[in-house]
Design a protein around this motif. Structure first.
Motif, PDB file in Angstrom:
ATOM      1  N   UNK A 228      35.989  29.460  55.257  1.00  0.00           N
ATOM      2  CA  UNK A 228      36.624  30.753  54.980  1.00  0.00           C
ATOM      3  C   UNK A 228      37.050  30.736  53.516  1.00  0.00           C
ATOM      4  N   UNK A 229      36.673  31.775  52.757  1.00  0.00           N
ATOM      5  CA  UNK A 229      36.983  31.798  51.329  1.00  0.00           C
ATOM      6  C   UNK A 229      37.792  33.044  50.993  1.00  0.00           C
ATOM      7  N   UNK A 230      38.971  32.818  50.401  1.00  0.00           N
ATOM      8  CA  UNK A 230      39.857  33.896  49.952  1.00  0.00           C
ATOM      9  C   UNK A 230      39.881  33.871  48.430  1.00  0.00           C
ATOM     10  N   UNK A 231      39.385  34.945  47.819  1.00  0.00           N
ATOM     11  CA  UNK A 231      39.274  35.022  46.361  1.00  0.00           C
ATOM     12  C   UNK A 231      40.384  35.910  45.810  1.00  0.00           C
ATOM     13  N   UNK A 232      41.358  35.301  45.126  1.00  0.00           N
ATOM     14  CA  UNK A 232      42.483  36.032  44.559  1.00  0.00           C
ATOM     15  C   UNK A 232      42.226  36.379  43.089  1.00  0.00           C
ATOM     16  N   UNK A 233      41.243  35.729  42.488  1.00  0.00           N
ATOM     17  CA  UNK A 233      40.964  35.932  41.076  1.00  0.00           C
ATOM     18  C   UNK A 233      40.504  37.353  40.778  1.00  0.00           C
ATOM     19  N   UNK A 234      40.901  37.860  39.625  1.00  0.00           N
ATOM     20  CA  UNK A 234      40.441  39.173  39.180  1.00  0.00           C
ATOM     21  C   UNK A 234      40.417  39.172  37.653  1.00  0.00           C
ATOM     22  N   UNK A 235      39.211  39.257  37.108  1.00  0.00           N
ATOM     23  CA  UNK A 235      39.022  39.153  35.665  1.00  0.00           C
ATOM     24  C   UNK A 235      38.060  40.243  35.195  1.00  0.00           C
ATOM     25  N   UNK A 236      38.377  40.853  34.055  1.00  0.00           N
ATOM     26  CA  UNK A 236      37.458  41.818  33.447  1.00  0.00           C
ATOM     27  C   UNK A 236      36.413  41.042  32.647  1.00  0.00           C
ATOM     28  N   UNK A 237      35.147  41.260  32.978  1.00  0.00           N
ATOM     29  CA  UNK A 237      34.049  40.596  32.278  1.00  0.00           C
ATOM     30  C   UNK A 237      33.203  41.658  31.592  1.00  0.00           C
ATOM     31  N   UNK A 238      32.955  41.486  30.299  1.00  0.00           N
ATOM     32  CA  UNK A 238      32.180  42.468  29.534  1.00  0.00           C
ATOM     33  C   UNK A 238      30.804  42.683  30.153  1.00  0.00           C
ATOM     34  N   UNK A 239      30.402  43.951  30.260  1.00  0.00           N
ATOM     35  CA  UNK A 239      29.102  44.304  30.829  1.00  0.00           C
ATOM     36  C   UNK A 239      28.616  45.592  30.169  1.00  0.00           C
ATOM     37  N   UNK A 240      27.575  45.469  29.365  1.00  0.00           N
ATOM     38  CA  UNK A 240      27.060  46.628  28.626  1.00  0.00           C
ATOM     39  C   UNK A 240      26.482  47.692  29.557  1.00  0.00           C
ATOM     40  N   UNK A 241      26.073  47.291  30.751  1.00  0.00           N
ATOM     41  CA  UNK A 241      25.454  48.224  31.686  1.00  0.00           C
ATOM     42  C   UNK A 241      26.473  49.025  32.492  1.00  0.00           C
ATOM     43  N   UNK A 242      27.756  48.666  32.368  1.00  0.00           N
ATOM     44  CA  UNK A 242      28.808  49.373  33.093  1.00  0.00           C
ATOM     45  C   UNK A 242      29.350  50.521  32.240  1.00  0.00           C
ATOM     46  N   UNK A 243      29.695  51.631  32.898  1.00  0.00           N
ATOM     47  CA  UNK A 243      30.252  52.781  32.184  1.00  0.00           C
ATOM     48  C   UNK A 243      31.541  52.407  31.445  1.00  0.00           C
ATOM     49  N   UNK A 244      32.335  51.549  32.054  1.00  0.00           N
ATOM     50  CA  UNK A 244      33.603  51.146  31.461  1.00  0.00           C
ATOM     51  C   UNK A 244      33.433  50.046  30.409  1.00  0.00           C
ATOM     52  N   UNK A 245      32.253  49.459  30.372  1.00  0.00           N
ATOM     53  CA  UNK A 245      32.024  48.370  29.435  1.00  0.00           C
ATOM     54  C   UNK A 245      32.405  47.014  29.995  1.00  0.00           C
ATOM     55  N   UNK A 246      32.850  46.991  31.245  1.00  0.00           N
ATOM     56  CA  UNK A 246      33.209  45.728  31.898  1.00  0.00           C
ATOM     57  C   UNK A 246      33.059  45.858  33.411  1.00  0.00           C
ATOM     58  N   UNK A 247      33.021  44.715  34.078  1.00  0.00           N
ATOM     59  CA  UNK A 247      33.054  44.687  35.540  1.00  0.00           C
ATOM     60  C   UNK A 247      34.192  43.769  35.970  1.00  0.00           C
ATOM     61  N   UNK A 248      34.703  43.995  37.188  1.00  0.00           N
ATOM     62  CA  UNK A 248      35.756  43.154  37.745  1.00  0.00           C
ATOM     63  C   UNK A 248      35.104  42.023  38.526  1.00  0.00           C
ATOM     64  N   UNK A 249      35.464  40.809  38.178  1.00  0.00           N
ATOM     65  CA  UNK A 249      34.863  39.631  38.801  1.00  0.00           C
ATOM     66  C   UNK A 249      35.945  38.698  39.342  1.00  0.00           C
TER      67      UNK A 249
END
Length: 292
Positions: A228-249
């Protein structure tokens, strides 16, 4: 693989709280009132506090946002906290972190009345949590417990590995997963930046809770089948293909790890939405305690 859907679960909790608030209104009782203090103009903090205010409106709570300039002194902030402690109309309040450099965060958290500390960060509440006493559990760990409970994930006798030892997530989770009761009764290993050979430890884990803030840190080869994996991490990662310029990872390489596990939280939509829902639950608890 079962997805631990924090977005859906948080909406279920808000619906339950809305019904409780409606019942309070019908009895002529005062509804819960949550206040949030924010110092400065940090974009992420403003967005987060605004979402808390909207959540209060959704369930029928009263809410107050106290905005102070980034130049606010420690003395001025402590005075505002004193005023909120003394205000009988406020059931609970939070001070949004991080604070500007001129303010001692620990001194601020210590100044909050423990009976109004719905973030669960005051040492008195943390100590009560460690002793299995009724208290405010920090919202993110509280949300993780709620997900495990509502999805009926077995924790008794399991080996839980927590990655990260922050006071907000890692350390309280290590205590809560080892407590008597459900969720709990597991054997806990707390790992951190000085832990050697983490992969050897995580591959033995039945449950992994990671709160590092390092994108895609947990790889498939670090996880055993059926974990069972619980992921608490939340980081903005730059992504040129995203409208916002980043994705949440998150901390987890979701695409590959999800193929091996029995349960996993997505990012976004996993632990994140649960945090606000449990803050509301803590505020409801604060109102009930004050009423009694």
């Amino acid at each position: 693989m079962i997805l631990l859907d924090g977005k859906k679960t948080s909406e279920d909790i808000k619906t339950e709280i809305t019904a409780q608030v409606s019942a309070m209104k019908s009895r002529g009782e005062k509804v819960p009132h949550l206040a949030a203090v924010i110092v400065g103009n940090d974009g992420a903090s403003l967005t987060y506090v605004s979402s808390k205010v909207k959540a209060c409106e959704r369930v029928g709570f009263e809410s107050t946002m106290v905005r102070l300039p980034s130049t606010t002194s420690e003395t001025e902030l402590l005075k505002k906290i004193h005023d909120l402690n003394a205000d009988d109309d406020i059931d609970g309040f939070i001070v949004q972190l991080p604070l500007p450099d001129q303010i001692d965060t620990q001194k601020v958290l210590m100044a909050i009345d423990p009976s109004k500390d719905v973030d669960g960060f005051h040492p008195e509440n943390f100590g009560k949590m460690a002793l299995d006493m009724t208290t405010f559990i920090p919202a993110t760990p509280f949300g993780i417990l709620e997900l495990l409970e509502r999805y009926n994930v077995e924790t008794k006798g399991k080996h839980t590995v927590v990655i990260g030892r922050s006071h907000i997530v890692g350390r309280p989770m290590s205590i809560l997963m080892g407590r008597k009761g459900f969720p709990g009764n597991s054997t806990v290993t707390l790992t951190h930046s000085y832990t050697k050979n983490i992969a050897q430890i995580t591959t033995q884990a039945d449950i992994i809770i990671t709160a590092l803030g390092v994108p895609n840190y947990l790889k498939a080869e670090m996880v055993k089948d059926g974990a069972v994996v619980i992921d608490v991490g939340i980081t903005r990662v730059a992504d040129e293909n995203s409208e916002k310029g980043y994705i949440i990872t998150g901390d987890v390489d979701f695409e590959n790890v999800s193929k091996k596990v029995s349960h996993i939280t997505p990012v976004p939509g996993g632990v994140g939405p649960m945090t606000i829902a449990m803050l509301l639950k803590n505020t409801l608890l604060a109102r009930e305690q004050r009423r009694k």
